[in-house]
Each structure stands twice: as structure tokens, then as C-alpha cells.
Motif scaffolding. Structure first.
Motif, PDB file in Angstrom:
ATOM      1  N   SER B 237       0.863  -1.188   0.000  1.00 11.12           N
ATOM      2  CA  SER B 237       0.000   0.000   0.000  1.00 11.12           C
ATOM      3  C   SER B 237       0.895   1.231   0.000  1.00 11.12           C
ATOM      4  N   VAL B 238       1.266   1.613  -1.224  1.00 11.91           N
ATOM      5  CA  VAL B 238       2.309   2.621  -1.399  1.00 11.91           C
ATOM      6  C   VAL B 238       1.892   3.985  -0.845  1.00 11.91           C
ATOM      7  N   SER B 239       0.625   4.338  -1.032  1.00 17.53           N
ATOM      8  CA  SER B 239       0.182   5.640  -0.542  1.00 17.53           C
ATOM      9  C   SER B 239       0.339   5.746   0.966  1.00 17.53           C
ATOM     10  N   SER B 240      -0.015   4.683   1.674  1.00 20.43           N
ATOM     11  CA  SER B 240       0.108   4.747   3.134  1.00 20.43           C
ATOM     12  C   SER B 240       1.580   4.675   3.553  1.00 20.43           C
ATOM     13  N   LEU B 241       2.404   4.051   2.722  1.00 23.15           N
ATOM     14  CA  LEU B 241       3.845   4.063   2.974  1.00 23.15           C
ATOM     15  C   LEU B 241       4.362   5.511   2.953  1.00 23.15           C
ATOM     16  N   TRP B 242       3.946   6.234   1.928  1.00 24.06           N
ATOM     17  CA  TRP B 242       4.356   7.638   1.826  1.00 24.06           C
ATOM     18  C   TRP B 242       3.794   8.456   2.981  1.00 24.06           C
ATOM     19  N   ALA B 243       2.565   8.205   3.335  1.00 23.02           N
ATOM     20  CA  ALA B 243       1.946   8.961   4.427  1.00 23.02           C
ATOM     21  C   ALA B 243       2.698   8.734   5.742  1.00 23.02           C
ATOM     22  N   THR B 244       3.056   7.472   6.004  1.00 23.32           N
ATOM     23  CA  THR B 244       3.793   7.158   7.229  1.00 23.32           C
ATOM     24  C   THR B 244       5.181   7.794   7.221  1.00 23.32           C
ATOM     25  N   LEU B 245       5.775   7.761   6.032  1.00 20.59           N
ATOM     26  CA  LEU B 245       7.093   8.367   5.877  1.00 20.59           C
ATOM     27  C   LEU B 245       7.036   9.850   6.261  1.00 20.59           C
ATOM     28  N   PHE B 246       5.974  10.502   5.812  1.00 22.86           N
ATOM     29  CA  PHE B 246       5.790  11.915   6.097  1.00 22.86           C
ATOM     30  C   PHE B 246       5.683  12.148   7.609  1.00 22.86           C
ATOM     31  N   VAL B 247       4.894  11.319   8.269  1.00 19.97           N
ATOM     32  CA  VAL B 247       4.720  11.478   9.714  1.00 19.97           C
ATOM     33  C   VAL B 247       6.044  11.239  10.445  1.00 19.97           C
ATOM     34  N   THR B 248       6.810  10.238   9.983  1.00 24.56           N
ATOM     35  CA  THR B 248       8.101   9.950  10.604  1.00 24.56           C
ATOM     36  C   THR B 248       9.041  11.148  10.460  1.00 24.56           C
ATOM     37  N   ALA B 249       9.009  11.765   9.282  1.00 23.96           N
ATOM     38  CA  ALA B 249       9.854  12.944   9.053  1.00 23.96           C
ATOM     39  C   ALA B 249       9.445  14.081   9.988  1.00 23.96           C
ATOM     40  N   VAL B 250       8.132  14.262  10.145  1.00 23.22           N
ATOM     41  CA  VAL B 250       7.649  15.317  11.038  1.00 23.22           C
ATOM     42  C   VAL B 250       8.081  15.042  12.480  1.00 23.22           C
ATOM     43  N   LEU B 251       8.026  13.768  12.870  1.00 18.91           N
ATOM     44  CA  LEU B 251       8.462  13.406  14.224  1.00 18.91           C
ATOM     45  C   LEU B 251       9.933  13.766  14.431  1.00 18.91           C
ATOM     46  N   GLY B 252      10.747  13.451  13.437  1.00 18.03           N
ATOM     47  CA  GLY B 252      12.167  13.786  13.524  1.00 18.03           C
ATOM     48  C   GLY B 252      12.382  15.276  13.650  1.00 18.03           C
ATOM     49  N   PHE B 253      11.679  16.016  12.806  1.00 17.79           N
ATOM     50  CA  PHE B 253      11.789  17.471  12.817  1.00 17.79           C
ATOM     51  C   PHE B 253      11.355  18.030  14.170  1.00 17.79           C
ATOM     52  N   ALA B 254      10.225  17.510  14.673  1.00 20.98           N
ATOM     53  CA  ALA B 254       9.673  18.024  15.929  1.00 20.98           C
ATOM     54  C   ALA B 254      10.609  17.743  17.107  1.00 20.98           C
ATOM     55  N   SER B 255      11.247  16.558  17.106  1.00 21.68           N
ATOM     56  CA  SER B 255      12.107  16.234  18.247  1.00 21.68           C
ATOM     57  C   SER B 255      13.334  17.144  18.265  1.00 21.68           C
ATOM     58  N   VAL B 256      13.861  17.451  17.078  1.00 22.22           N
ATOM     59  CA  VAL B 256      14.995  18.378  17.027  1.00 22.22           C
ATOM     60  C   VAL B 256      14.556  19.773  17.488  1.00 22.22           C
ATOM     61  N   GLN B 257      13.352  20.176  17.066  1.00 20.34           N
ATOM     62  CA  GLN B 257      12.831  21.477  17.508  1.00 20.34           C
ATOM     63  C   GLN B 257      12.704  21.539  19.028  1.00 20.34           C
ATOM     64  N   LEU B 258      12.309  20.424  19.608  1.00 23.33           N
ATOM     65  CA  LEU B 258      12.137  20.357  21.055  1.00 23.33           C
ATOM     66  C   LEU B 258      13.473  20.565  21.762  1.00 23.33           C
ATOM     67  N   VAL B 259      14.515  19.902  21.257  1.00 25.80           N
ATOM     68  CA  VAL B 259      15.841  20.074  21.858  1.00 25.80           C
ATOM     69  C   VAL B 259      16.327  21.507  21.663  1.00 25.80           C
ATOM     70  N   ASP B 260      16.038  22.082  20.492  1.00 28.69           N
ATOM     71  CA  ASP B 260      16.422  23.472  20.250  1.00 28.69           C
ATOM     72  C   ASP B 260      15.728  24.421  21.217  1.00 28.69           C
ATOM     73  N   PHE B 261      14.474  24.110  21.511  1.00 27.39           N
ATOM     74  CA  PHE B 261      13.738  24.912  22.483  1.00 27.39           C
ATOM     75  C   PHE B 261      14.401  24.811  23.852  1.00 27.39           C
ATOM     76  N   LEU B 262      14.758  23.578  24.209  1.00 28.58           N
ATOM     77  CA  LEU B 262      15.445  23.320  25.475  1.00 28.58           C
ATOM     78  C   LEU B 262      16.741  24.125  25.535  1.00 28.58           C
ATOM     79  N   ARG B 263      17.429  24.195  24.391  1.00 28.93           N
ATOM     80  CA  ARG B 263      18.687  24.919  24.335  1.00 28.93           C
ATOM     81  C   ARG B 263      18.462  26.412  24.579  1.00 28.93           C
ATOM     82  N   ARG B 264      17.399  26.931  23.996  1.00 32.98           N
ATOM     83  CA  ARG B 264      17.141  28.363  24.188  1.00 32.98           C
ATOM     84  C   ARG B 264      16.833  28.675  25.652  1.00 32.98           C
TER      85      ARG B 264
END
Lengths: 274, 276
Positions: B237-264
Motif C-alpha cells: 500500500s504505497v500511498s500509506s507508505l508515503w503517508a507514514t514516511l511523512f509522519v516519521t519525518a515530522v516526528l524527527g523534525f519536531a524532536s529536534v525542535q524540542l531540543v532546540d527549544f530546550l537549548r534556548r
């Protein structure tokens, strides 16, 4: 007989208000496998309220001597004595050459640093920090972090931090060497005035002959490595002093020539290794 | 004289403000427009049949799959599980790593003892440890969480140690001349001085932890984003593969943002220095 009589009579007089005494201090360094002698039987005495400037060629051990006085290094032999303070804290404070203001503290926190370590009462800390921040002309910058300040302002913080603990002795290790000439002259005048006003005993290390003459009551010229006391020169200018007017005095030129002659001799000779 | 000073000041202020502002606007526009353009081209290419829809379904199809996965709650369910594993792993790996790293920076003998062990095990691909972790912890949470923890640990420990070692010696000298005792030196110099690199280490560690966590979920889990990705591949189910990939990328981005917030928050004294 004559010796025995004169000894006890002069000694107490000479020692009465001595604040710093250095006697026969020797210090070696390991440079790779070779042992270098940095200081060779250095000695002097400093009376209360006097401003001593130590000059000498680069690498003559003047900074090492200051670090030994500050307890940051230990001499191999010889004696270093500083009159203890009444409250049991270090009787001195040091102003460093490089960037030594804590970047992670605001101006206020930096100036209050020594007081906090001494467990001074909170209200007194605030008061004294505010007083010294004003005194060095940084009012309004209390909450600024060092990266927001110029080099001259940072050095002012460093000076305020040292004065805030009200030490008997101030140790200054080329505090103005990184500043431009205008800022240097301004800070020289301020430090000169503050030390005069606060009756501080000062040991000031520099490589600038000009700085030595404008600030010092006495100038101690050191030899090239191994560092020894070459000569102790009294500076006749009265205090309080105007660091710019002093330079216009005809005696300034004579002193400059004399000290330069001594140092040039050492620089040309270079280090003497055993 | 005053007039001249005023004009000098005015031009001095105007210039840098006026020029980069126009540049900044163009830059921002390009940054927004280029992904949109890519998606547009992709959509057209997929509909026109220029690219194989089986591998690159049209963005509209992915959005539909994404929407379905959200509304049925499947995606959020797995996202929550992965989030929990990454969070727990980061705490379990990161907290001891920072403490050990700081201690190693402070005490030479500890550094001499532990550094060879860390240096020797560091180059080992952490993913290679997963079979062993499965053996030890079984198929439960332990194997996944420990995978994340290991990923976080190494980067956090080395950076915390370097953080202490990178502090200019003059700051320790200042503390000593003011009569600081051992604990005072640690509290007022070593800890705050090491903080920038501690947080840089955590930032890298969280990224690696996420990679290893998702990988572990692919290999040995029945839930989580990694499992979802893997099952999407298996059911094609390729479409859901892409959708999950997108969510995983957002999770990665968000976790880095969280650490950056902690840094500030934790390193306010670097905020403007780093940003400008």
C-alpha cells in the motif's frame, strides 16, 4: 655587634606595612624533555597601597610570578607571603589578560560572582554589585550577556568583579593588552583612579613600558629567561595621577629611555639557557 | 559635526536593514515556492503517467491515504507508540550519558578508564546490536527502547565530555582565585560551560535514536511507525507508505525542535550569538 643592633631596629620598621613578600622564588618548567628555568631567585617586598608594575621581555616569567602569587601555580622553592585577610578569604583578586568574564552569566552575575562564593548576604550582594557596575560605567547593562558587550566593556566587568570583593591586593595580568589604544588609555585612567581611591595594593604585569610608567609607583624590570629582578625603579609622579599629563612630563621621557635601555639589553641577549 | 554624525548614523542603520530585507523576502518566497512547485510537477507527472504510480503515487493520493490513516486513528496510534519509545529511550540513554560525560570531563582518571571502552565500541554500527538486544529483552518494549537509548547514549556522552574539556582554562582559574571550592567550580563553571555541547550532543543523539528506534520497529515489533512502514511495504500500500514516511519525518523534525527549544531555555547566553 653593630649588625646585631641594627637588625632588630630596622626590620620591624620595614615589615610594618608589608602586604606582599616574595623571596628567592624559583620555578622550572618542562618543555618537552628539557627543563627550563622560568624564575630564578626572584624577590621583592610591597608595602600597603603601593602600585608595583612588573615589566620584562616576553617569556621572562612575569605572568608565572603572578600566577604563583595567585596560588594558581606552585614555586619549586622560595617563599611567597601575602598578608591574610581578616575574614579568611583570599586577600587578593585577579584581573586576567584574556577573555575571562563568564559568558554564561550576565554582567550583574559576573560582578556578584566573588561575593556569592563568599556567601555574602543576598541584599548586600545586590547592593555591592550594583555599586561596582555603576562605578565602572556599566549602569543599564546589568542584564546583558558578555557577547553583547565590547572588549572594553568586558574588561570593565572583569575589573568590577575584582573590586567587588574588596581585596587588599589586586593582581593584574596584562588586563589591557587586547584593547585598542583609546580604550586602553581610558581604562588606565579609571584603574589608576580606583586603586588610588580604594587604597589598593597592586601588582600589575605588562609588557608596555608606557603603561608601567603611567600607572606604577615602582617598576620592577625583569631579565630574560631565567627571570630575575634586573632593577627596581621608583616612579616619582605623585598620585592621584592623570595618565595623559604624566606622559607630557620631561621625566617621563627619561624614565622611558632608562627602562627601554634595560629591556632592550635583555631582548638582544635573548634567553640564557643552562 | 552633529549633522554629519546624524547622517552617518542614518545611512549606517538604513543600509543593512534595507538590503537584506529585500533579500530575506525573496529567500523566504523561494523556500516556500520550491516545495510547492515540486509537488505540483509530481502531481502532473503522476497523472500524466510520466512516473510509475505504483512507486510514486500522486500527492493527492498520498494526502487521501494520510487522511484515512488519521481518521481511522491508525497513524496516531502507531505515532504515539514510537513517540513513547523515543522519549523513554532518550531519557534512559541521555540522562546517564550526560552525567557520565560530565564526570569524564571533570576527572581525568575516569576519562582514562572509560574513554577506551567508549572509543572501542563506538564504531560498531548500533543496528548490528539489535539481534542481541532481541535475545536479551525479547520482543517486548525493552529491545526497542534500549535501541533508542544506545543511539542517544554515545553521542550524548562524548559531547558532554568534550563540553567540559572545551571550557577555556581561564574560567577555572577565575573561580579558583575567588576561592571557589570543588563543588563551586563544578556548579559555576563546568556545568554551565559544558551546556552548549551537552545540548548539541542530545540533539544529534535524539536524531540517531529515532533512526534506530524506527529500524528496530521494522525488524521486531508489532506496532510503531517502523512497523507501519514495513507492513505498508509488505501489503504494497504505497500511498500509506508515503503517508507514514511523512509522519516519521515530522516526528524527527519536531524532536529536534524540542531540543532546540530546550537549548534556548538552558543556554540563554548563546541565543543571540548563535542566531545572528
Amino acid at each position: 655587634m653593630h649588625e646585631a643592633l641594627s637588625e632588630p631596629r630596622t626590620a620591624p620598621v620595614a615589615q610594618r606595612d608589608v602586604v606582599v613578600r616574595v623571596r628567592d622564588v624559583v620555578k622550572h618548567f618542562m618543555h618537552g624533555r628539557r627543563q627550563l628555568c622560568a624564575l630564578d631567585r626572584v624577590g621583592f617586598e610591597l608595602r600597603e597601597g603601593r602600585f608595583l608594575v612588573i615589566v620584562g621581555p616576553s617569556g621572562c616569567g612575569k605572568t608565572t610570578l603572578l600566577r604563583i602569587l595567585a596560588g594558581l601555580e606552585r614555586q619549586d622553592s622560595g617563599e611567597v607571603w601575602m598578608r591574610p585577610s581578616r575574614d579568611g578569604h583570599p586577600p587578593f583578586a585577579m584581573v586576567f589578560q584574556e577573555q575571562s568574564v563568564f559568558p554564561w552569566m550576565t554582567v550583574r552575575e559576573n560582578v556578584a560572582y566573588g561575593l556569592r562564593l563568599r556567601r555574602v548576604r543576598g541584599r548586600d550582594i545586590e547592593e555591592r554589585a550594583a555599586h561596582w557596575i555603576r562605578k565602572v560605567g556599566l549602569a543599564g547593562f546589568e542584564r546583558a550577556y558578555p557577547h553583547q558587550l565590547s572588549g572594553g566593556m568586558k574588561q570593565r566587568v572583569s575589573i568590577a568583579r575584582a573590586f567587588a570583593v574588596d581585596p587588599d591586593v589586586l593582581l593584574m595580568d596584562e588586563p589591557f593588552s587586547a584593547l585598542d589604544e583609546q580604550m586602553r588609555t581610558i581604562l588606565q585612567q579609571e584603574v589608576s583612579t580606583l586603586c588610588e581611591e580604594q587604597q589598593k595594593t597592586v601588582i600589575f604585569v605588562t609588557h608596555s613600558i608606557d603603561e608601567a610608567i603611567t600607572l606604577g609607583d615602582e617598576v620592577l624590570v625583569m631579565t630574560h629567561r631565567p627571570g630575575q629582578v634586573k632593577r627596581l625603579i621608583p616612579i616619582p609622579f605623585p598620585r592621584p595621577r592623570d595618565v595623559v599629563e604624566v606622559r607630557a612630563d620631561p621625566r617621563y621621557g627619561e624614565l622611558y629611555e632608562e627602562i627601554w635601555g634595560l629591556i632592550a639589553e635583555e631582548v638582544r641577549r635573548g634567553p640564557r639557557e643552562a | 559635526m552633529a549633522e554629519q554624525g546624524a547622517t552617518l548614523e542614518r545611512t549606517g542603520v538604513q543600509r543593512p536593514r534595507w538590503l537584506p530585507q529585500a533579500g530575506a523576502k525573496t529567500e523566504a518566497a523561494v523556500q516556500v515556492l520550491s516545495p510547492i512547485a515540486l509537488l505540483l510537477i509530481w502531481e502532473i507527472a503522476a497523472r500524466a503517467g510520466w512516473v510509475d504510480q505504483r512507486f510514486f503515487p500522486a500527492p493527492s493520493a498520498i494526502v487521501r491515504a494520510f487522511w484515512d490513516a488519521i481518521t481511522t486513528g491508525v497513524l496516531l496510534h502507531h505515532l504515539k507508540i514510537t513517540l513513547w519509545r523515543v522519549l523513554l529511550g532518550t531519557l534512559i540513554g541521555g540522562v546517564p550519558a550526560v552525567l557520565i560525560g560530565l564526570a569524564m570531563g571533570l576527572w581525568r582518571w575516569l576519562r582514562l578508564t572509560l574513554d577506551p571502552i567508549i572509543a572501542a565500541t563506538y564504531p560498531l554500527p548500533k543496528s548490528a546490536l539489535f539481534p542481541l538486544l532481541l535475545l536479551i529483552f525479547g520482543l517486548g518494549e525493552g529491545s526497542k527502547v534500549s535501541m533508542v537509548a544506545i543511539g542517544v547514549f554515545y553521542l550524548a556522552v562524548t559531547n558532554a565530555m568534550e563540553g567540559v574539556l572545551a571550557i577555556s582554562p581561564v574560567y577555572f582559574d577565575v573561580a579558583k582565585t575567588f576561592g571557589a571550592r570543588r563543588w563551586d567550580v563544578i556548579r559555576t563553571v563546568a556545568l554551565p560551560g559544558a551546556m552548549p555541547l551537552v545540548l548539541a550532543g542530545l540533539r544529534l543523539g535524539v536524531g540517531t535514536g529515532l533512526i534506530l528506534g524506527v529500524l528496530a520497529e521494522m525488524l521486531g515489533a508489532r506496532d510503531g511507525l517502523g512497523y507501519l512502514l514495513w507492513s505498508a511495504w509488505q501489503t504494497f500500500s504505497v500511498s500509506s507508505l508515503w503517508a507514514t514516511l511523512f509522519v516519521t519525518a515530522v516526528l524527527g523534525f519536531a524532536s529536534v525542535q524540542l531540543v532546540d527549544f530546550l537549548r534556548r531555555v538552558l543556554v540563554p547566553w548563546q541565543r543571540t550569538a548563535g542566531r545572528r
